[in-house]
Design a protein around this motif. Sequence first.
Motif, short mmCIF file in Angstrom:
data_model
loop_
_atom_site.label_atom_id
_atom_site.label_comp_id
_atom_site.label_asym_id
_atom_site.label_seq_id
_atom_site.Cartn_x
_atom_site.Cartn_y
_atom_site.Cartn_z
N TYR A 34 0.83 -1.21 0.00
CA TYR A 34 0.00 0.00 0.00
C TYR A 34 0.87 1.26 0.00
O TYR A 34 0.59 2.22 -0.73
N GLU A 35 1.90 1.27 0.83
CA GLU A 35 2.77 2.45 0.89
C GLU A 35 3.52 2.68 -0.41
O GLU A 35 3.82 3.82 -0.77
N ARG A 38 0.07 3.20 -3.02
CA ARG A 38 -0.99 4.11 -2.59
C ARG A 38 -2.32 3.82 -3.30
O ARG A 38 -3.13 4.71 -3.49
N TRP A 39 -2.53 2.57 -3.68
CA TRP A 39 -3.79 2.17 -4.29
C TRP A 39 -4.78 1.89 -3.17
O TRP A 39 -4.53 1.06 -2.30
N LEU A 42 -5.74 -1.57 -1.87
CA LEU A 42 -4.73 -2.35 -1.18
C LEU A 42 -4.66 -1.96 0.30
O LEU A 42 -3.63 -2.10 0.94
N GLN A 43 -5.78 -1.47 0.84
CA GLN A 43 -5.85 -1.09 2.24
C GLN A 43 -5.37 -2.26 3.09
O GLN A 43 -5.87 -3.38 2.97
N PRO A 44 -4.34 -2.04 3.94
CA PRO A 44 -3.67 -3.16 4.62
C PRO A 44 -4.59 -4.08 5.41
O PRO A 44 -4.45 -5.30 5.37
#
Length: 238
Positions: A34-35, A38-39, A42-44
């Motif tokens: 995600y980092e 930044r999609w 793809l929220q952790p």
Amino acid sequence: MSLDWSGAWGSVIHHPLFGIAITLGAYQLMLAAYEKTRWVFLQPVLMSMVVVIGILLSCGIDYAEYRKSTEILSILLGPATVALAVPLFLNLRRIKQLFWPTFTTLMVGGVLATSLGVTLGWLFGAEHMILMTMLPKSVTSPIAMLVAEQIGGVAALAAVFVLITGVVGAIFGPGLLSMLGVNSPEARGMALGMTAHAVGTSVALQEGEECGAFAALAMSLMGVATAVCLPLAVSLFV
């Protein structure tokens, strides 16, 4: 001498630390992805759940075994929540300066966050039990499950609603706030903490210490207000 691979693999996947390893590993992997990209999808928290569920299904591990092996993580959740007091303390002066805006936001936003989902459920013909389960969706799971039981909902289902609320808020909340021109870290933190509880607070902490402090404040106050006021309101008006 031949090596029994099936026996060795079985020893690995049924080891007490296997659940902790895949949980932490999946989260760190998704956090790095995600980092880097930044999609939003793809929220952790969301994607690490998908990865863990896939591993458990492929290994034939049931939920009871996984939960038992990760009990230490549940125990550590309490101290981790208490540790949110650190950014609160570091930004205490700023919080005092914004006491009345914060209080007003909590009152108005808390009522809206609690009632809007239930109103939509009622309009779509949801049963009374489902509506009562949805009411505490904007607070952390332990509080939501307890309150749901008190007002006639289902605790386990309340935890599901809380999880969905947090993940959706974490995915779409920051972008929606930016689109609406809400750039103040205090306002962003209050919005994320109040509507997306712990998951939203983790996102707010990634934006900055001040944003995270107000998210932790909003999450805490929202939890207390819900635990105290919601059962009383339901007993009076429902």
